[in-house]
Design a protein around this motif. Structure first.
Motif, PDB file in Angstrom:
ATOM      1  N   SER A  88      21.267  -9.318 -18.464  1.00 54.97           N
ATOM      2  CA  SER A  88      20.010  -9.731 -17.825  1.00 54.97           C
ATOM      3  C   SER A  88      18.906  -8.801 -18.299  1.00 54.97           C
ATOM      4  O   SER A  88      19.167  -7.788 -18.947  1.00 54.97           O
ATOM      5  CB  SER A  88      20.116  -9.574 -16.305  1.00 54.97           C
ATOM      6  OG  SER A  88      20.945 -10.549 -15.751  1.00 54.97           O
ATOM      7  N   ALA A  89      17.699  -9.125 -17.889  1.00 63.85           N
ATOM      8  CA  ALA A  89      16.573  -8.210 -18.091  1.00 63.85           C
ATOM      9  C   ALA A  89      16.738  -7.032 -17.136  1.00 63.85           C
ATOM     10  O   ALA A  89      17.420  -7.140 -16.117  1.00 63.85           O
ATOM     11  CB  ALA A  89      15.273  -8.934 -17.787  1.00 63.85           C
ATOM     12  N   THR A 148      11.851  -9.474 -14.951  1.00 63.23           N
ATOM     13  CA  THR A 148      11.552 -10.914 -14.951  1.00 63.23           C
ATOM     14  C   THR A 148      10.458 -11.225 -13.925  1.00 63.23           C
ATOM     15  O   THR A 148       9.555 -12.014 -14.205  1.00 63.23           O
ATOM     16  CB  THR A 148      12.833 -11.729 -14.683  1.00 63.23           C
ATOM     17  OG1 THR A 148      13.853 -11.265 -15.570  1.00 63.23           O
ATOM     18  CG2 THR A 148      12.609 -13.210 -14.922  1.00 63.23           C
ATOM     19  N   GLU A 177      15.287 -10.210 -21.430  1.00 59.81           N
ATOM     20  CA  GLU A 177      16.686 -10.156 -21.849  1.00 59.81           C
ATOM     21  C   GLU A 177      16.831  -9.689 -23.304  1.00 59.81           C
ATOM     22  O   GLU A 177      17.835  -9.077 -23.677  1.00 59.81           O
ATOM     23  CB  GLU A 177      17.335 -11.544 -21.687  1.00 59.81           C
ATOM     24  CG  GLU A 177      17.948 -11.842 -20.329  1.00 59.81           C
ATOM     25  CD  GLU A 177      16.968 -11.996 -19.172  1.00 59.81           C
ATOM     26  OE1 GLU A 177      15.757 -12.091 -19.423  1.00 59.81           O
ATOM     27  OE2 GLU A 177      17.416 -12.017 -18.014  1.00 59.81           O
ATOM     28  N   PHE A 236      20.270 -16.119 -19.880  1.00 62.23           N
ATOM     29  CA  PHE A 236      19.119 -16.787 -19.265  1.00 62.23           C
ATOM     30  C   PHE A 236      18.320 -17.668 -20.224  1.00 62.23           C
ATOM     31  O   PHE A 236      17.400 -18.339 -19.817  1.00 62.23           O
ATOM     32  CB  PHE A 236      18.253 -15.673 -18.646  1.00 62.23           C
ATOM     33  CG  PHE A 236      17.007 -16.049 -17.903  1.00 62.23           C
ATOM     34  CD1 PHE A 236      17.007 -17.035 -16.917  1.00 62.23           C
ATOM     35  CD2 PHE A 236      15.813 -15.368 -18.148  1.00 62.23           C
ATOM     36  CE1 PHE A 236      15.846 -17.326 -16.206  1.00 62.23           C
ATOM     37  CE2 PHE A 236      14.654 -15.647 -17.435  1.00 62.23           C
ATOM     38  CZ  PHE A 236      14.671 -16.640 -16.461  1.00 62.23           C
ATOM     39  N   ARG A 256      16.018 -19.033 -12.375  1.00 70.22           N
ATOM     40  CA  ARG A 256      16.233 -17.661 -11.937  1.00 70.22           C
ATOM     41  C   ARG A 256      17.714 -17.416 -11.638  1.00 70.22           C
ATOM     42  O   ARG A 256      18.395 -18.254 -11.076  1.00 70.22           O
ATOM     43  CB  ARG A 256      15.376 -17.346 -10.710  1.00 70.22           C
ATOM     44  CG  ARG A 256      13.871 -17.408 -10.959  1.00 70.22           C
ATOM     45  CD  ARG A 256      13.394 -16.568 -12.139  1.00 70.22           C
ATOM     46  NE  ARG A 256      13.772 -15.171 -12.052  1.00 70.22           N
ATOM     47  CZ  ARG A 256      13.048 -14.232 -11.447  1.00 70.22           C
ATOM     48  NH1 ARG A 256      11.885 -14.561 -10.880  1.00 70.22           N
ATOM     49  NH2 ARG A 256      13.457 -12.993 -11.429  1.00 70.22           N
ATOM     50  N   GLY A 257      18.183 -16.263 -12.066  1.00 70.66           N
ATOM     51  CA  GLY A 257      19.602 -15.946 -11.903  1.00 70.66           C
ATOM     52  C   GLY A 257      20.468 -16.572 -12.992  1.00 70.66           C
ATOM     53  O   GLY A 257      21.702 -16.538 -12.919  1.00 70.66           O
ATOM     54  N   GLY A 258      19.814 -17.129 -14.020  1.00 70.90           N
ATOM     55  CA  GLY A 258      20.519 -17.945 -15.008  1.00 70.90           C
ATOM     56  C   GLY A 258      21.489 -17.211 -15.924  1.00 70.90           C
ATOM     57  O   GLY A 258      22.315 -17.849 -16.591  1.00 70.90           O
ATOM     58  N   SER A 259      21.438 -15.882 -15.955  1.00 69.53           N
ATOM     59  CA  SER A 259      22.399 -15.171 -16.812  1.00 69.53           C
ATOM     60  C   SER A 259      23.832 -15.376 -16.339  1.00 69.53           C
ATOM     61  O   SER A 259      24.769 -15.315 -17.152  1.00 69.53           O
ATOM     62  CB  SER A 259      22.086 -13.673 -16.842  1.00 69.53           C
ATOM     63  OG  SER A 259      20.826 -13.469 -17.402  1.00 69.53           O
ATOM     64  N   ASP A 260      24.006 -15.603 -15.048  1.00 71.04           N
ATOM     65  CA  ASP A 260      25.360 -15.902 -14.554  1.00 71.04           C
ATOM     66  C   ASP A 260      25.886 -17.157 -15.251  1.00 71.04           C
ATOM     67  O   ASP A 260      27.047 -17.224 -15.655  1.00 71.04           O
ATOM     68  CB  ASP A 260      25.341 -16.175 -13.035  1.00 71.04           C
ATOM     69  CG  ASP A 260      24.882 -14.975 -12.225  1.00 71.04           C
ATOM     70  OD1 ASP A 260      25.133 -13.836 -12.663  1.00 71.04           O
ATOM     71  OD2 ASP A 260      24.272 -15.180 -11.161  1.00 71.04           O
TER      72      ASP A 260
END
Ligand code: ADP
Ligand code: ASP
Ligand code: MG
Length: 411
Positions: free
Chosen positions: A41-42, A47, A74, A137, A151-155
């Motif tokens: 993530s960043a 972000t 990121e 992300f 948002r939270g898209g790295s998961d």
């Protein structure tokens, strides 16, 4: 070589020290013989800062440029993580979304992943690279633009890579040591769960528990990815954290598995709407066309042919919703006025045990009334009950429900 995906969230890469600590964790897995794909993530707060800059520059921004800006956090951590690993003599290379390429659809700011070709990264593993560090992300649209995954898209990036590379496991490293019965930051009695069923995790995530992005849980469920949530701040064994798994892999579970909340809710009421067939279709069709995600809905009993229509939506969609509702005011939807209440929050209880046990809703309402908390809107599904309450009571509601359903005794 077996592949492992390790994702580090914002607080786990918040500064160079933390990046070094995360890189050490990666080193441990490399030493075990894994090819590792690290999703970063960043740095925490980055972000939000980028989103703030976009909003300040252009209130009705072009979503393609929003993505160009907010995806950049990121890129920095991916490069720094690769450098840190190289400093530790671990062969590593960074990849931005477009370089993989992680292919998405064109829905800027909430794009969905369509495909992740594995050949580029696998070719590098073949040449002796041990770690591919991928910026989470972000991806590439069919038009050749950068898109972000919400948002939270790295998961979701992490789980999608685990599926595409048939990884042995997808480990989500974060700032808590697993999934809890509720957010440990607002309820001191929250208990860490060793296991949680996909369906419960999916509901908790979509109802506000931000520990995993909803879409990541959906993907893990569909592609049978072994998904684990654990802390990047502690030494970890292979059994640490919380395993998100199938329902039948859990021996015994509580009727209620967890309590979730969402602070960022807004309630709107169109007062004195003419009550005719087709009215709801027009109101909610208009809102949907404007990109507003309406959540809860209640329509009052009508009096003299007029009714009130109340609905809830995310706080960042208020101006869009007001604009859309304003445009239909003078038409056949001749409502009197639109009342917006931004001081509300949604509190939900979730559990697959509710399918077979009745009385959970009654108990929930009793608990809230004993605390003097008024319920504004209710929605239910097979495994969850949600209520909208005044935001000032949100934490009290979460704690009272956690106590009443004895979640402090969960394991
Ligand atoms: P990251 O930056 O690692 O992606 P997030 O902030 O997105 O981390 O998610 C972790 C946070 O989720 C925790 O700090 C915690 O406050 C919050 N959270 C909300 N509900 C839960 C829950 N049921 N279990 C664990 N954490 C939760
Ligand atoms: N940095 C992005 C965000 O804050 C993605 C993520 O961290 O998962 O939403
Ligand atoms: Mg997150």
């Amino acid at each position: 070589m077996p592949t492992l995906v390790m994702k580090f969230g914002g607080t786990s890469v918040a500064n160079l020290d933390r990046i070094r600590r995360a890189a050490k964790r990666v080193g441990v897995e490399v030493a075990k013989g894994y090819d590792v794909i690290v999703i970063v993530s960043a740095m925490s707060g980055k972000t939000n800062e980028l989103v703030g800059w976009v909003n300040e520059t252009s209130p009705l921004f072009d979503a393609r440029e929003y993505d160009a800006v907010v995806s950049s956090g990121e890129n920095v951590t991916a490069g720094l993580m690769a450098l840190t690993l190289q400093e530790m003599n671990i062969p590593a290379r960074s990849w931005q979304g477009w370089q993989v390429p992680l292919l998405t659809n064109s829905a800027h700011s909430q794009a969905r992943i369509e495909e992740i070709p594995t050949d580029n990264i696998n070719a590098k593993f073949g040449e002796g690279m041990k770690v591919a560090v991928v910026a989470g992300f972000q991806g590439l649209t069919p038009e050749g633009r950068i898109a972000t995954l919400g948002r939270g898209g790295s998961d979701t990036t992490a789980v999608a890579f685990a599926a595409a590379f048939d990884a042995e496991r997808c480990d989500i490293y974060t700032d808590v040591d697993g999934v809890y019965t509720t957010d440990p930051r607002i309820c001191a009695k929250a208990k860490k769960l060793d296991r949680i069923a996909f369906e419960e995790m999916l509901e908790l995530a979509s109802l506000g528990a931000k520990v995993l992005q909803t879409r990541s849980v959906e993907l893990a469920m569909r592609y049978k990815v072994k998904l684990r949530v654990l802390s990047s701040f502690e030494e970890q064994s292979d059994e640490a954290g919380t395993l998100v798994c199938d329902e039948d892999e859990i021996m015994e579970s509580n009727v209620v598995a967890g309590v979730a909340y969402s602070r960022d809710e807004v309630q709107m009421t169109a007062r004195s709407v003419a009550d005719r067939p087709g009215i709801a279709a027009i109101i909610f069709g208009t809102l949907s066309d404007a990109g507003v995600n309406v959540d809860m809905i209640v329509q009052d009993i009508s009096e003299d042919g007029r009714t009130n229509m109340t609905f809830s939506l995310p706080v960042d969609q208020v101006s869009r919703a007001e604009k859309a509702m304003g445009a239909i005011k003078g038409t056949e939807i001749n409502y009197d006025d639109l009342v917006t209440d931004t001081e509300v929050a949604k509190v939900s209880v979730v559990g697959i045990g509710m399918r077979s046990q009745s009385g959970v809703a009654a108990k929930m309402f009793k608990v809230l009334s004993d605390e003097g908390i008024n319920i504004k809107v209710i929605t239910t599904s097979e495994i969850k009950i949600s209520v909208l309450v005044d935001r000032k009571y949100m934490e009290l509601a979460v704690q009272a429900l956690h106590d009443a359903f004895e979640l402090d005794k969960a394991a």
